[in-house]
Motif scaffolding. Structure first.
Motif, PDB file in Angstrom:
ATOM      1  N   MET A   1       0.836  -1.201   0.000  1.00  0.00           N
ATOM      2  CA  MET A   1       0.000   0.000   0.000  1.00  0.00           C
ATOM      3  C   MET A   1       0.874   1.255   0.000  1.00  0.00           C
ATOM      4  SD  MET A   1      -2.996  -0.997   2.700  1.00  0.00           S
ATOM      5  CE  MET A   1      -3.922  -2.499   2.521  1.00  0.00           C
ATOM      6  N   GLY A   2       0.278   2.378  -0.375  1.00  0.00           N
ATOM      7  CA  GLY A   2       0.997   3.629  -0.282  1.00  0.00           C
ATOM      8  C   GLY A   2       1.599   4.105  -1.577  1.00  0.00           C
ATOM      9  N   ASN A   3       1.353   3.380  -2.675  1.00  0.00           N
ATOM     10  CA  ASN A   3       1.837   3.804  -3.987  1.00  0.00           C
ATOM     11  C   ASN A   3       0.919   4.896  -4.514  1.00  0.00           C
ATOM     12  OD1 ASN A   3       4.156   2.689  -4.860  1.00  0.00           O
ATOM     13  ND2 ASN A   3       3.220   0.854  -5.708  1.00  0.00           N
ATOM     14  N   LEU A   4       1.316   6.131  -4.407  1.00  0.00           N
ATOM     15  CA  LEU A   4       0.434   7.223  -4.807  1.00  0.00           C
ATOM     16  C   LEU A   4       0.402   7.374  -6.322  1.00  0.00           C
ATOM     17  CD1 LEU A   4       0.858  10.201  -2.320  1.00  0.00           C
ATOM     18  CD2 LEU A   4      -1.189   8.890  -2.816  1.00  0.00           C
ATOM     19  N   SER A   5      -0.749   7.122  -6.914  1.00  0.00           N
ATOM     20  CA  SER A   5      -0.913   7.339  -8.347  1.00  0.00           C
ATOM     21  C   SER A   5      -1.341   8.787  -8.576  1.00  0.00           C
ATOM     22  CB  SER A   5      -1.965   6.381  -8.915  1.00  0.00           C
ATOM     23  OG  SER A   5      -3.246   6.796  -8.516  1.00  0.00           O
ATOM     24  N   ILE A   6      -1.299   9.221  -9.814  1.00  0.00           N
ATOM     25  CA  ILE A   6      -1.641  10.610 -10.134  1.00  0.00           C
ATOM     26  C   ILE A   6      -3.105  10.910  -9.809  1.00  0.00           C
ATOM     27  CG2 ILE A   6      -2.129  10.065 -12.568  1.00  0.00           C
ATOM     28  CD1 ILE A   6      -0.582  13.336 -11.192  1.00  0.00           C
ATOM     29  N   VAL A   7      -4.011   9.945 -10.028  1.00  0.00           N
ATOM     30  CA  VAL A   7      -5.432  10.217  -9.737  1.00  0.00           C
ATOM     31  C   VAL A   7      -5.658  10.372  -8.238  1.00  0.00           C
ATOM     32  CG1 VAL A   7      -6.419   9.193 -11.814  1.00  0.00           C
ATOM     33  CG2 VAL A   7      -5.997   7.747  -9.837  1.00  0.00           C
ATOM     34  N   THR A   8      -4.950   9.578  -7.435  1.00  0.00           N
ATOM     35  CA  THR A   8      -5.068   9.705  -5.982  1.00  0.00           C
ATOM     36  C   THR A   8      -4.556  11.067  -5.526  1.00  0.00           C
ATOM     37  OG1 THR A   8      -4.632   7.333  -5.829  1.00  0.00           O
ATOM     38  CG2 THR A   8      -4.583   8.582  -3.784  1.00  0.00           C
ATOM     39  N   ILE A   9      -3.423  11.478  -6.078  1.00  0.00           N
ATOM     40  CA  ILE A   9      -2.850  12.786  -5.731  1.00  0.00           C
ATOM     41  C   ILE A   9      -3.823  13.911  -6.089  1.00  0.00           C
ATOM     42  CG2 ILE A   9      -1.007  14.432  -6.273  1.00  0.00           C
ATOM     43  CD1 ILE A   9       0.837  11.957  -6.698  1.00  0.00           C
ATOM     44  N   VAL A  10      -4.404  13.842  -7.291  1.00  0.00           N
ATOM     45  CA  VAL A  10      -5.343  14.883  -7.737  1.00  0.00           C
ATOM     46  C   VAL A  10      -6.539  14.965  -6.796  1.00  0.00           C
ATOM     47  CG1 VAL A  10      -6.994  15.500  -9.555  1.00  0.00           C
ATOM     48  CG2 VAL A  10      -4.657  14.851 -10.160  1.00  0.00           C
ATOM     49  N   ILE A  11      -7.089  13.816  -6.410  1.00  0.00           N
ATOM     50  CA  ILE A  11      -8.257  13.808  -5.519  1.00  0.00           C
ATOM     51  C   ILE A  11      -7.896  14.358  -4.141  1.00  0.00           C
ATOM     52  CG2 ILE A  11      -9.846  12.289  -4.264  1.00  0.00           C
ATOM     53  CD1 ILE A  11     -10.024  10.596  -6.837  1.00  0.00           C
ATOM     54  N   ILE A  12      -6.753  13.950  -3.604  1.00  0.00           N
ATOM     55  CA  ILE A  12      -6.330  14.454  -2.292  1.00  0.00           C
ATOM     56  C   ILE A  12      -6.095  15.961  -2.334  1.00  0.00           C
ATOM     57  CG2 ILE A  12      -4.454  14.418  -0.587  1.00  0.00           C
ATOM     58  CD1 ILE A  12      -4.230  11.396  -1.066  1.00  0.00           C
ATOM     59  N   VAL A  13      -5.407  16.441  -3.376  1.00  0.00           N
ATOM     60  CA  VAL A  13      -5.150  17.879  -3.510  1.00  0.00           C
ATOM     61  C   VAL A  13      -6.459  18.656  -3.632  1.00  0.00           C
ATOM     62  CG1 VAL A  13      -4.182  19.651  -5.034  1.00  0.00           C
ATOM     63  CG2 VAL A  13      -2.816  17.645  -4.449  1.00  0.00           C
ATOM     64  N   ALA A  14      -7.410  18.128  -4.412  1.00  0.00           N
ATOM     65  CA  ALA A  14      -8.709  18.796  -4.562  1.00  0.00           C
ATOM     66  C   ALA A  14      -9.424  18.889  -3.220  1.00  0.00           C
ATOM     67  CB  ALA A  14      -9.573  18.041  -5.564  1.00  0.00           C
ATOM     68  N   ASN A  15      -9.392  17.806  -2.439  1.00  0.00           N
ATOM     69  CA  ASN A  15     -10.019  17.819  -1.116  1.00  0.00           C
ATOM     70  C   ASN A  15      -9.359  18.834  -0.189  1.00  0.00           C
ATOM     71  OD1 ASN A  15     -12.204  15.650  -0.242  1.00  0.00           O
ATOM     72  ND2 ASN A  15     -10.957  14.686  -1.834  1.00  0.00           N
ATOM     73  N   VAL A  16      -8.026  18.867  -0.216  1.00  0.00           N
ATOM     74  CA  VAL A  16      -7.302  19.794   0.668  1.00  0.00           C
ATOM     75  C   VAL A  16      -7.595  21.251   0.288  1.00  0.00           C
ATOM     76  CG1 VAL A  16      -5.003  20.626   1.318  1.00  0.00           C
ATOM     77  CG2 VAL A  16      -5.467  18.159   1.241  1.00  0.00           C
ATOM     78  N   LEU A  17      -7.487  21.585  -0.999  1.00  0.00           N
ATOM     79  CA  LEU A  17      -7.693  22.973  -1.438  1.00  0.00           C
ATOM     80  C   LEU A  17      -9.120  23.449  -1.185  1.00  0.00           C
ATOM     81  CD1 LEU A  17      -5.692  23.018  -4.815  1.00  0.00           C
ATOM     82  CD2 LEU A  17      -4.990  23.947  -2.587  1.00  0.00           C
ATOM     83  N   ILE A  18     -10.093  22.618  -1.551  1.00  0.00           N
ATOM     84  CA  ILE A  18     -11.501  23.021  -1.393  1.00  0.00           C
ATOM     85  C   ILE A  18     -11.885  23.078   0.082  1.00  0.00           C
ATOM     86  CG2 ILE A  18     -13.894  22.391  -1.906  1.00  0.00           C
ATOM     87  CD1 ILE A  18     -12.803  21.176  -4.565  1.00  0.00           C
ATOM     88  N   SER A  19     -11.390  22.118   0.872  1.00  0.00           N
ATOM     89  CA  SER A  19     -11.685  22.124   2.308  1.00  0.00           C
ATOM     90  C   SER A  19     -11.117  23.368   2.979  1.00  0.00           C
ATOM     91  CB  SER A  19     -11.133  20.861   2.980  1.00  0.00           C
ATOM     92  OG  SER A  19     -11.838  19.720   2.556  1.00  0.00           O
TER      93      SER A  19
END
Length: 216
Positions: free
Chosen positions: A1-19
Motif C-alpha cells: 500500500m501507499g503507492n500514490l498514483s496521479i489520480v489519488t494525488i489529484v483527488i487528495i489535492v482537490a479535497n485539501v484545497l476546497i476544504s
C-alpha cells in the motif's frame, strides 16, 4: 500500500484545497455543503460538492489517510478509471442515501469525503478480502471482510440510534457504491469469490429490510 498514483494525488489535492477554502470562507462552505433545503430548491450540485468539504483539519486528514491506504489496492485491480468511477459513484450514492433518509429534515446538513472514501474501502475489501486491517484500539489484525461487515453493522446501529453527529447514511451509501460498481467492473469476482460477495451483501440487505419494517 501507499503507492500514490496521479489520480489519488489529484483527488487528495482537490479535497485539501476546497476544504481549506471552506475553512476560511463561511459563505463558500454554506453554498456548497450538503443541505436538504438547498437540494430541494434545485441545488443538486451540493450532493457532489459537499464531498470535497470538511468540518476541520482532523476530519480532512482522517479521510485522506484512509484514501491513501486503500486507493492503490483498487487501482491495482480495476485501474485508474475504475478507481475514479468508484470514488465519484460512491460519493453520489452516499449523498443519495442521505437524501433518502433525511428528505423530511429541511435543515439537515453534512460535509466530507467519507462516502467516497468508504466506497474505496469497501471496494478494496471486496477485491482483497483476505488482507488484514489494524485498528487503533485493537492490537491484532482483523480480516478485511470481517471489518467491512462489522463497520456496516455499526453504521446501521448509528443510523438507528442517531446518537452522534456522524453521517452514517453517507458512509453506508458510499459502501453500497463501492460494492456495486466494483462488481460491475470486476465481474470475475463472481467466479472467484461468490461466497465473499454474499457475505459482504448481508449488512446491505439488512439495512433495507429494517427500513422497510420501519425499524430505521
Amino acid at each position: 500500500m501507499g503507492n500514490l498514483s496521479i489520480v489519488t494525488i489529484v483527488i487528495i489535492v482537490a479535497n485539501v484545497l476546497i476544504s481549506y477554502k471552506g475553512f476560511g470562507d463561511y459563505s463558500f462552505f454554506e453554498k456548497y455543503k450538503f443541505n436538504i433545503g438547498g437540494i430541494k430548491r434545485g441545488e443538486q450540485f451540493r450532493m457532489f460538492s459537499s464531498g470535497f468539504l470538511h468540518v476541520d483539519t482532523q476530519h480532512l486528514i482522517f479521510n485522506m489517510l484512509t484514501l491513501f491506504f486503500f486507493a492503490d489496492v483498487v487501482i491495482q485491480y480495476i485501474g485508474s478509471l475504475g478507481f475514479v468511477l468508484v470514488y465519484v459513484g460512491s460519493l453520489i450514492l452516499g449523498s443519495l442515501l442521505s437524501l433518502y433518509f433525511h428528505k423530511n429534515e429541511y435543515h439537515y446538513s453534512a460535509v466530507g469525503a467519507s462516502g467516497a472514501v468508504t466506497g474505496i474501502l469497501y471496494s478494496a475489501i471486496l477485491l482483497r478480502p483476505e488482507m488484514s486491517l489494524y485498528m487503533f484500539f485493537i492490537p491484532i489484525p482483523i480480516p478485511a471482510y470481517i471489518f467491512g461487515i462489522g463497520y456496516l453493522l455499526y453504521s446501521i446501529y448509528g443510523m438507528k440510534n442517531k446518537a452522534d453527529n456522524i453521517g452514517h447514511d453517507a458512509h453506508f451509501g458510499g459502501a453500497i457504491g463501492g460494492y456495486v460498481i466494483t462488481l460491475f467492473l470486476a465481474n470475475w469476482l463472481f467466479q472467484e469469490n461468490l461466497l465473499m460477495i454474499g457475505l459482504l451483501a448481508i449488512p446491505i440487505v439488512l439495512l433495507f429490510v429494517l427500513k422497510r419494517m420501519g425499524k430505521i
